[in-house]
Scaffold this motif. Structure first.
Motif, PDB file in Angstrom:
ATOM      1  N   UNK A  29       0.824  -1.210   0.000  1.00 24.13           N
ATOM      2  CA  UNK A  29       0.000   0.000   0.000  1.00 24.13           C
ATOM      3  C   UNK A  29       0.854   1.255   0.000  1.00 24.13           C
ATOM      4  N   UNK A  30       1.820   1.337   0.914  1.00 28.72           N
ATOM      5  CA  UNK A  30       2.616   2.545   1.083  1.00 28.72           C
ATOM      6  C   UNK A  30       3.870   2.510   0.227  1.00 28.72           C
ATOM      7  N   UNK A  31       4.473   1.349   0.075  1.00 26.13           N
ATOM      8  CA  UNK A  31       5.672   1.230  -0.736  1.00 26.13           C
ATOM      9  C   UNK A  31       6.953   1.279   0.084  1.00 26.13           C
ATOM     10  N   UNK A  32       6.855   1.223   1.393  1.00 29.71           N
ATOM     11  CA  UNK A  32       8.045   1.216   2.240  1.00 29.71           C
ATOM     12  C   UNK A  32       7.823   0.266   3.414  1.00 29.71           C
ATOM     13  N   UNK A  33       8.892   0.023   4.165  1.00 27.69           N
ATOM     14  CA  UNK A  33       8.806  -0.843   5.329  1.00 27.69           C
ATOM     15  C   UNK A  33       8.043  -0.135   6.448  1.00 27.69           C
ATOM     16  N   UNK A  34       7.371  -0.906   7.277  1.00 24.46           N
ATOM     17  CA  UNK A  34       6.603  -0.345   8.375  1.00 24.46           C
ATOM     18  C   UNK A  34       7.533  -0.024   9.555  1.00 24.46           C
ATOM     19  N   UNK A  35       7.252   1.079  10.200  1.00 25.37           N
ATOM     20  CA  UNK A  35       7.950   1.418  11.428  1.00 25.37           C
ATOM     21  C   UNK A  35       7.395   0.521  12.536  1.00 25.37           C
ATOM     22  N   UNK A  36       8.237  -0.248  13.222  1.00 26.88           N
ATOM     23  CA  UNK A  36       7.715  -1.166  14.243  1.00 26.88           C
ATOM     24  C   UNK A  36       6.946  -0.477  15.362  1.00 26.88           C
ATOM     25  N   UNK A  37       7.209   0.790  15.597  1.00 29.88           N
ATOM     26  CA  UNK A  37       6.491   1.521  16.643  1.00 29.88           C
ATOM     27  C   UNK A  37       5.061   1.851  16.225  1.00 29.88           C
ATOM     28  N   UNK A  38       4.801   1.909  14.927  1.00 33.63           N
ATOM     29  CA  UNK A  38       3.454   2.224  14.436  1.00 33.63           C
ATOM     30  C   UNK A  38       2.553   1.000  14.322  1.00 33.63           C
ATOM     31  N   UNK A  39       3.145  -0.168  14.310  1.00 28.00           N
ATOM     32  CA  UNK A  39       2.372  -1.398  14.126  1.00 28.00           C
ATOM     33  C   UNK A  39       1.246  -1.563  15.152  1.00 28.00           C
ATOM     34  N   UNK A  40       1.498  -1.397  16.462  1.00 30.35           N
ATOM     35  CA  UNK A  40       0.396  -1.543  17.429  1.00 30.35           C
ATOM     36  C   UNK A  40      -0.689  -0.476  17.271  1.00 30.35           C
ATOM     37  N   UNK A  41      -0.291   0.732  16.872  1.00 32.58           N
ATOM     38  CA  UNK A  41      -1.277   1.803  16.686  1.00 32.58           C
ATOM     39  C   UNK A  41      -2.217   1.481  15.524  1.00 32.58           C
ATOM     40  N   UNK A  42      -1.652   1.015  14.407  1.00 34.58           N
ATOM     41  CA  UNK A  42      -2.491   0.629  13.274  1.00 34.58           C
ATOM     42  C   UNK A  42      -3.462  -0.483  13.661  1.00 34.58           C
TER      43      UNK A  42
END
Length: 113
Positions: A29-42
């Protein structure tokens, strides 16, 4: 009828947020790797939206039919997300970002009518 549109918009956005918490779908969707700190928020806000999306259906149809309508809306929006991830993954984010204002607009129309 308008509550179904609100529920569809909210469930699509909730499923999109849950998909954004996964490595593969975030890269699609975004085209980049996910920030591990944002994973729980999503993940958290995706589940919150899915739970909140039950409210319009339950308010309109009462608990028994409302929950059935909610599951139907979740099936439709989940299927739409799967198809969009397969064929047009870059447009998923725009669809989810546009779904929340659409749900708010439909809610305002429903309140004032």
């Amino acid at each position: 009828m308008l509550s179904g549109l609100i529920t569809l918009a909210l469930t699509f956005t909730g499923f999109t947020l849950i998909a954004l918490s996964m490595d593969k779908h975030h890269a699609q969707i975004i085209g980049s790797e996910i920030n591990p700190k944002l994973r729980p928020a999503f993940m958290f806000f995706g589940w919150v939206l899915l739970i909140v999306s039950a409210v319009p259906c339950v308010q309109q149809y009462k608990i028994s039919i409302g929950l059935s309508a909610w599951f139907g809306c979740m099936s439709v929006s989940g299927s739409l997300l799967v198809l969009m991830l397969a064929y047009t993954p870059k447009k998923v984010f725009a669809g989810a970002a546009g779904a929340v204002p659409f749900a708010a607009l439909i809610f305002l129309i429903q309140v004032f009518l």
